[in-house]
Design a protein around this motif. Structure first.
Motif, PDB file in Angstrom:
ATOM      1  N   UNK A  43       0.834  -1.201   0.000  1.00 33.88           N
ATOM      2  CA  UNK A  43       0.000   0.000   0.000  1.00 33.88           C
ATOM      3  C   UNK A  43       0.865   1.246   0.000  1.00 33.88           C
ATOM      4  N   UNK A  44       0.386   2.287  -0.676  1.00 35.18           N
ATOM      5  CA  UNK A  44       1.077   3.577  -0.657  1.00 35.18           C
ATOM      6  C   UNK A  44       0.877   4.306   0.672  1.00 35.18           C
ATOM      7  N   UNK A  45      -0.113   3.868   1.431  1.00 34.86           N
ATOM      8  CA  UNK A  45      -0.414   4.458   2.737  1.00 34.86           C
ATOM      9  C   UNK A  45       0.467   3.801   3.788  1.00 34.86           C
ATOM     10  N   UNK A  46       1.280   4.595   4.451  1.00 33.53           N
ATOM     11  CA  UNK A  46       2.245   4.053   5.413  1.00 33.53           C
ATOM     12  C   UNK A  46       1.551   3.370   6.596  1.00 33.53           C
ATOM     13  N   UNK A  47       0.288   3.736   6.863  1.00 29.27           N
ATOM     14  CA  UNK A  47      -0.426   3.179   8.013  1.00 29.27           C
ATOM     15  C   UNK A  47      -1.484   2.142   7.634  1.00 29.27           C
ATOM     16  N   UNK A  48      -1.548   1.780   6.354  1.00 31.15           N
ATOM     17  CA  UNK A  48      -2.626   0.862   5.946  1.00 31.15           C
ATOM     18  C   UNK A  48      -2.450  -0.526   6.552  1.00 31.15           C
ATOM     19  N   UNK A  49      -1.239  -1.041   6.524  1.00 33.46           N
ATOM     20  CA  UNK A  49      -0.957  -2.331   7.148  1.00 33.46           C
ATOM     21  C   UNK A  49      -0.186  -2.095   8.445  1.00 33.46           C
ATOM     22  N   UNK A  50      -0.686  -2.689   9.532  1.00 33.65           N
ATOM     23  CA  UNK A  50      -0.024  -2.519  10.823  1.00 33.65           C
ATOM     24  C   UNK A  50      -0.162  -3.809  11.623  1.00 33.65           C
ATOM     25  N   UNK A  51       0.760  -4.052  12.558  1.00 35.33           N
ATOM     26  CA  UNK A  51       0.797  -5.336  13.261  1.00 35.33           C
ATOM     27  C   UNK A  51      -0.474  -5.704  14.006  1.00 35.33           C
ATOM     28  N   UNK A  52      -1.255  -4.705  14.452  1.00 39.83           N
ATOM     29  CA  UNK A  52      -2.437  -4.996  15.271  1.00 39.83           C
ATOM     30  C   UNK A  52      -3.636  -5.467  14.460  1.00 39.83           C
ATOM     31  N   UNK A  53      -3.538  -5.465  13.146  1.00 43.73           N
ATOM     32  CA  UNK A  53      -4.689  -5.822  12.320  1.00 43.73           C
ATOM     33  C   UNK A  53      -5.057  -7.293  12.456  1.00 43.73           C
TER      34      UNK A  53
END
Length: 203
Positions: A173-183
């Motif tokens: 993703x171009x969004x730096x926060x789209x993928x995160x460990x808590x998902x």
């Protein structure tokens, strides 16, 4: 007569919530003292606390609603991917068609299903040797290995295990926060299991 402690006063007031109603003169004195110190009355304090509590509840509900919407989108996307697994009989065709499905999602800028090569050994050791997946920001080297230059965050999954890997599945993703460990990974891990079984049959 010994002085009452704050704990004793607190316990008494909690046990007798109508005390100030029965003794309005005490409440009036408390309000005067509070006003003299430039603070609000006890009623206003309670109102503020209730508003703050309601604000926290609204934020929690908003967060839960956003997660529910996101989970529904993920479920619908992966349902299409599940169906695609059984429409083709070779690795490259599956990878190509999964790419078309996944990248139709506006939140995902890149997708890769790649057969394992020794080039992935460092990535597997650094990111995937524990749980078998990684969600979050990626390094320049990882970006060069898997994605386009504008990818900022990724979800990377190992197909197989660290000792016998067969493929790498990666979402960018171009969004730096789209993928995160808590998902939440529930739907995704179910798809990974299906993909691994399908690739085993094609091997």
């Amino acid at each position: 007569m010994s002085k009452l402690s704050e704990e004793q006063i607190t316990s008494y007031l909690l046990a007798n919530p109508d005390f100030l109603v029965k003794h309005p003169d005490v409440l009036a004195q408390l309000e005067l003292q509070q006003q003299a110190q430039g603070a609000t009355s006890l009623v206003h304090i309670q109102q503020r606390q209730l508003r703050e509590h309601n604000t926290r509840l609204k934020k929690q509900i908003d967060t839960m609603s956003k997660h529910a919407v996101q989970n529904e989108r993920v479920y619908c996307l992966l349902s299409q991917c599940h169906r695609q697994l059984w429409r083709h009989d070779d690795f490259d065709a599956i990878a190509k068609n999964l790419h078309a499905i996944v990248c139709s999602n506006d939140d995902i800028s890149d997708f890769k299903l790649l057969k394992y090569t020794p080039d992935f050994d460092e990535l597997i050791e650094h990111r995937l040797s524990g749980s078998g997946y990684y969600l979050g920001r990626i390094t320049t080297q990882e970006r060069a290995l898997l994605f386009r230059d504008d990818t900022q965050s990724a979800a990377i999954y190992l197909i197989g295990d660290a000792k016998q890997p067969s493929a790498i599945l990666a979402f960018g993703s171009n969004n730096v926060n789209h993928f995160e460990p808590a998902q939440d990974n529930l739907f995704m891990l179910d798809f990974i299991s299906a993909l691994q079984l399908r690739l085993q049959k094609l091997a």
